[in-house]
Write a protein that holds these residues in place. Structure first.
Motif, PDB file in Angstrom:
ATOM      1  N   ARG A 136       8.449  -0.082 -14.375  1.00 36.67           N
ATOM      2  CA  ARG A 136       9.472  -0.989 -13.866  1.00 36.67           C
ATOM      3  C   ARG A 136       8.979  -1.727 -12.620  1.00 36.67           C
ATOM      4  O   ARG A 136       9.284  -2.900 -12.422  1.00 36.67           O
ATOM      5  CB  ARG A 136      10.740  -0.190 -13.539  1.00 36.67           C
ATOM      6  N   ALA A 137       8.202  -1.057 -11.795  1.00 36.11           N
ATOM      7  CA  ALA A 137       7.666  -1.695 -10.598  1.00 36.11           C
ATOM      8  C   ALA A 137       6.595  -2.721 -10.937  1.00 36.11           C
ATOM      9  O   ALA A 137       6.490  -3.769 -10.299  1.00 36.11           O
ATOM     10  CB  ALA A 137       7.101  -0.629  -9.655  1.00 36.11           C
ATOM     11  N   ILE A 138       5.784  -2.424 -11.945  1.00 34.68           N
ATOM     12  CA  ILE A 138       4.671  -3.302 -12.295  1.00 34.68           C
ATOM     13  C   ILE A 138       5.118  -4.498 -13.126  1.00 34.68           C
ATOM     14  O   ILE A 138       4.550  -5.588 -13.036  1.00 34.68           O
ATOM     15  CB  ILE A 138       3.602  -2.492 -13.065  1.00 34.68           C
ATOM     16  N   ALA A 139       6.153  -4.342 -13.929  1.00 38.53           N
ATOM     17  CA  ALA A 139       6.590  -5.397 -14.851  1.00 38.53           C
ATOM     18  C   ALA A 139       7.117  -6.615 -14.096  1.00 38.53           C
ATOM     19  O   ALA A 139       7.583  -6.504 -12.949  1.00 38.53           O
ATOM     20  CB  ALA A 139       7.677  -4.857 -15.770  1.00 38.53           C
ATOM     21  N   PRO A 140       7.074  -7.800 -14.711  1.00 42.06           N
ATOM     22  CA  PRO A 140       7.624  -8.996 -14.068  1.00 42.06           C
ATOM     23  C   PRO A 140       9.127  -8.844 -13.835  1.00 42.06           C
ATOM     24  O   PRO A 140       9.823  -8.154 -14.585  1.00 42.06           O
ATOM     25  CB  PRO A 140       7.335 -10.112 -15.080  1.00 42.06           C
ATOM     26  N   ALA A 141       9.615  -9.475 -12.783  1.00 37.22           N
ATOM     27  CA  ALA A 141      11.057  -9.477 -12.530  1.00 37.22           C
ATOM     28  C   ALA A 141      11.769 -10.240 -13.646  1.00 37.22           C
ATOM     29  O   ALA A 141      11.214 -11.160 -14.252  1.00 37.22           O
ATOM     30  CB  ALA A 141      11.352 -10.122 -11.182  1.00 37.22           C
ATOM     31  N   LYS A 142      12.978  -9.861 -13.944  1.00 35.71           N
ATOM     32  CA  LYS A 142      13.750 -10.551 -14.961  1.00 35.71           C
ATOM     33  C   LYS A 142      14.072 -11.971 -14.505  1.00 35.71           C
ATOM     34  O   LYS A 142      14.062 -12.267 -13.302  1.00 35.71           O
ATOM     35  CB  LYS A 142      15.043  -9.777 -15.254  1.00 35.71           C
ATOM     36  N   GLU A 174      -3.025  -1.450  -3.912  1.00 39.53           N
ATOM     37  CA  GLU A 174      -4.058  -2.318  -3.340  1.00 39.53           C
ATOM     38  C   GLU A 174      -4.968  -2.885  -4.421  1.00 39.53           C
ATOM     39  O   GLU A 174      -5.337  -4.048  -4.392  1.00 39.53           O
ATOM     40  CB  GLU A 174      -4.913  -1.524  -2.338  1.00 39.53           C
ATOM     41  N   THR A 175      -5.385  -2.036  -5.329  1.00 34.36           N
ATOM     42  CA  THR A 175      -6.344  -2.443  -6.354  1.00 34.36           C
ATOM     43  C   THR A 175      -5.962  -1.807  -7.685  1.00 34.36           C
ATOM     44  O   THR A 175      -5.019  -1.031  -7.778  1.00 34.36           O
ATOM     45  CB  THR A 175      -7.767  -1.975  -5.988  1.00 34.36           C
ATOM     46  N   SER A 176      -6.703  -2.163  -8.703  1.00 32.92           N
ATOM     47  CA  SER A 176      -6.611  -1.546 -10.035  1.00 32.92           C
ATOM     48  C   SER A 176      -5.400  -1.996 -10.854  1.00 32.92           C
ATOM     49  O   SER A 176      -5.483  -2.123 -12.067  1.00 32.92           O
ATOM     50  CB  SER A 176      -6.595  -0.009  -9.964  1.00 32.92           C
ATOM     51  N   ILE A 177      -4.243  -2.175 -10.225  1.00 31.60           N
ATOM     52  CA  ILE A 177      -3.069  -2.577 -10.983  1.00 31.60           C
ATOM     53  C   ILE A 177      -2.573  -3.922 -10.471  1.00 31.60           C
ATOM     54  O   ILE A 177      -2.768  -4.273  -9.311  1.00 31.60           O
ATOM     55  CB  ILE A 177      -1.936  -1.540 -10.893  1.00 31.60           C
ATOM     56  N   THR A 178      -1.935  -4.658 -11.359  1.00 32.31           N
ATOM     57  CA  THR A 178      -1.386  -5.961 -11.005  1.00 32.31           C
ATOM     58  C   THR A 178       0.129  -5.910 -11.111  1.00 32.31           C
ATOM     59  O   THR A 178       0.674  -5.490 -12.121  1.00 32.31           O
ATOM     60  CB  THR A 178      -1.923  -7.058 -11.949  1.00 32.31           C
ATOM     61  N   ILE A 179       0.796  -6.314 -10.045  1.00 30.21           N
ATOM     62  CA  ILE A 179       2.250  -6.401 -10.050  1.00 30.21           C
ATOM     63  C   ILE A 179       2.627  -7.865 -10.220  1.00 30.21           C
ATOM     64  O   ILE A 179       2.329  -8.699  -9.364  1.00 30.21           O
ATOM     65  CB  ILE A 179       2.838  -5.816  -8.755  1.00 30.21           C
ATOM     66  N   GLU A 180       3.229  -8.168 -11.340  1.00 27.45           N
ATOM     67  CA  GLU A 180       3.496  -9.555 -11.701  1.00 27.45           C
ATOM     68  C   GLU A 180       4.530 -10.192 -10.771  1.00 27.45           C
ATOM     69  O   GLU A 180       5.483  -9.554 -10.345  1.00 27.45           O
ATOM     70  CB  GLU A 180       4.015  -9.625 -13.149  1.00 27.45           C
ATOM     71  N   GLY A 181       4.309 -11.467 -10.468  1.00 29.95           N
ATOM     72  CA  GLY A 181       5.302 -12.259  -9.749  1.00 29.95           C
ATOM     73  C   GLY A 181       5.318 -12.118  -8.253  1.00 29.95           C
ATOM     74  O   GLY A 181       6.179 -12.695  -7.572  1.00 29.95           O
ATOM     75  N   VAL A 182       4.360 -11.361  -7.677  1.00 30.91           N
ATOM     76  CA  VAL A 182       4.350 -11.163  -6.227  1.00 30.91           C
ATOM     77  C   VAL A 182       3.835 -12.429  -5.541  1.00 30.91           C
ATOM     78  O   VAL A 182       2.744 -12.919  -5.843  1.00 30.91           O
ATOM     79  CB  VAL A 182       3.479  -9.950  -5.840  1.00 30.91           C
ATOM     80  N   ARG A 183       4.629 -12.942  -4.606  1.00 34.63           N
ATOM     81  CA  ARG A 183       4.234 -14.099  -3.799  1.00 34.63           C
ATOM     82  C   ARG A 183       4.194 -13.755  -2.314  1.00 34.63           C
ATOM     83  O   ARG A 183       3.714 -14.543  -1.506  1.00 34.63           O
ATOM     84  CB  ARG A 183       5.226 -15.248  -4.028  1.00 34.63           C
ATOM     85  N   VAL A 184       4.736 -12.603  -1.945  1.00 33.16           N
ATOM     86  CA  VAL A 184       4.801 -12.200  -0.546  1.00 33.16           C
ATOM     87  C   VAL A 184       4.328 -10.750  -0.410  1.00 33.16           C
ATOM     88  O   VAL A 184       4.704  -9.902  -1.220  1.00 33.16           O
ATOM     89  CB  VAL A 184       6.238 -12.316   0.012  1.00 33.16           C
ATOM     90  N   VAL A 185       3.511 -10.502   0.598  1.00 31.60           N
ATOM     91  CA  VAL A 185       3.076  -9.146   0.932  1.00 31.60           C
ATOM     92  C   VAL A 185       3.528  -8.827   2.346  1.00 31.60           C
ATOM     93  O   VAL A 185       3.373  -9.649   3.261  1.00 31.60           O
ATOM     94  CB  VAL A 185       1.544  -9.003   0.816  1.00 31.60           C
ATOM     95  N   VAL A 186       4.090  -7.644   2.528  1.00 31.76           N
ATOM     96  CA  VAL A 186       4.398  -7.122   3.857  1.00 31.76           C
ATOM     97  C   VAL A 186       3.516  -5.895   4.056  1.00 31.76           C
ATOM     98  O   VAL A 186       3.653  -4.905   3.334  1.00 31.76           O
ATOM     99  CB  VAL A 186       5.886  -6.751   4.002  1.00 31.76           C
TER     100      VAL A 186
END
Length: 437
Positions: free
Chosen positions: A263-269, A283-295
């Protein structure tokens, strides 16, 4: 058999021919490519038709179970196969493999047990060490054993070390002056905003930064926190401040069940945004779809062994510059992004360039026991990027001899093999066995 065709080109595709040529000529190579270039899922599939593979498998080593599962599932989807058919997964508590598997994704700890059980790595044509810059103890040991096997038993074994941020020259030298291949990747610009520290507790500053990002920026937000406790407290603070109705708040750390991780990795609805509260696992290895901002909180939690009391505890430390760059880059994967850093800009130059390898601060009793099972009483005789310290090895050897896991000459005993059979540090394995008796 034909080369795998990908529907969407990625930067790594430009160097696939170089990788193939390097492995054919040298048998080993180092690949440096940024997150998102496609190295984890593109490279193994691009090697399937190489003549040296024959009917043998390609092993892909990942530092974490979530990364291993994500990589295996993505590769299976890329070739239109079910997980366990041509693409396999082997990890603690989660394995799907079969007789026709051509690429098997394994966690680093599982690989160590595989090679100790079968030093020749029968049926394995190549070992790919992914995200090697994390420099876990299992990764360093796995590479040392693979190089030893290649030298003595399997001169045909191909070894490829892959990383996003790595001192490539030192690794290439360890591999026998192997070729270094670089992919520049493709990233969008990321604006860096230094938020600084204002509150006594980091959770309060993170909460304020996330609220500002929700109000002023678009896209989903990835928040880096040191551990599960901080994730829970930031989640409570954000929930108490009445988030906008289109925001989904989701955690991401290693101890979660696979469904929650997905659920965390999948794109937002459609029409919604996510705030993902994660440890350094993202940080690495996995991609979280739709991220445009990092805190970025600027801290991480790492294990530190205390020899005086014989336990490993978790310590919160400042991230390295390499880790900070990795985190920042997550905001520019698919579009221009923003990174909020919870420190002042001049402090960046004070960060250490790379994280300290685990081998310098870990309890080495497990490594010592594994090396004894391998047949060497002196682990320093193997090829290491950073050799284990003699003092730490002496302490580990003494502790293992006290519990009869090693004999006087440093050879593994029957008791030592009983301890190795349990997926626990030797101290805890002995406690479990004695409790059973």
């Amino acid at each position: 058999m034909t080369q795998t065709k990908f529907s969407e080109p990625l930067p790594i595709d430009d160097v696939l021919d170089d990788i193939r040529a390097a492995l054919r000529s040298s048998g080993a190579a180092v690949l440096v490519a940024p997150p998102g270039a496609g190295k984890t899922t593109r490279v193994p599939l691009a090697l399937l038709d190489e003549p040296w593979r024959g009917a043998s498998k390609i092993l892909v080593l990942e530092p974490r179970r979530i990364a291993a599962r994500a990589a295996a599932e993505r590769m299976a989807a890329n070739i239109g196969s079910r997980l366990g058919d041509k693409i396999g997964l082997r990890a603690r508590l989660n394995s799907k493999t079969g007789p026709h598997v051509a690429v098997e994704v394994v966690t680093e700890g599982v690989f160590t047990r595989m090679i100790l059980d079968d030093p020749e790595l029968s049926g394995v044509a190549a070992v790919l060490f992914d995200e090697f810059h994390e420099r876990s103890l299992d990764a360093d040991l796995g590479l040392a054993l693979a190089l030893d096997a290649r030298s003595a038993l399997r001169p045909d074994l191909k070894i490829l070390v892959m990383s996003a941020t790595l001192e490539a020259a030192n690794v290439a030298k360890l591999l026998g002056d192997a070729p270094i291949i670089r992919s520049e990747g493709r990233a969008f610009p990321v604006e860096t905003r230094h938020f600084g520290r204002r509150a006594p507790r980091i959770e309060d500053d993170v909460t304020d930064a996330v609220q500002r990002a929700i109000a002023t920026d678009t896209g989903s937000i990835l928040v880096f926190l040191p551990g599960q406790g901080e994730i829970a407290r930031v989640s409570e603070r954000l929930s108490a401040r009445a988030l906008p109705p289109d925001i989904d708040l989701v955690p991401l750390y290693g101890g979660l069940d696979p469904a929650t991780q997905d659920r965390a990795i999948a794109p937002a609805k459609n029409g919604r945004r996510k705030v993902v509260l994660a440890t350094s696992i993202a940080e690495t290895s996995i991609t979280i779809e739709g991220v445009r901002v990092v805190v970025d909180s600027g801290v991480a939690r790492v294990p530190r062994f205390e020899p005086d009391v014989g336990i490993t505890r978790l310590e919160t430390v400042r991230v390295s510059r390499a880790s900070a760059d990795q985190r920042r880059g997550r905001a520019g994967r698919t579009a221009p992004g923003v990174c909020y850093r919870l420190w002042e800009e001049p402090e960046t130059q004070g960060l250490v360039p790379f994280a300290e390898p685990e081998i310098r601060s870990a309890d080495l009793s497990g490594l010592m026991l594994d090396c004894a099972e391998w047949g060497t009483s002196d682990p320093r005789s193997l090829a290491w990027l950073d050799p284990p310290a003699e003092g730490a090895l002496a302490a580990a050897r003494s502790g293992l001899q006290e519990v009869d896991a090693l004999d006087r000459d440093g050879r593994i005993t029957d008791e030592g093999r009983r301890l190795r059979a349990l997926p626990l540090p030797p101290r805890f394995a002995r406690m479990v066995l004695k409790a059973g008796e």
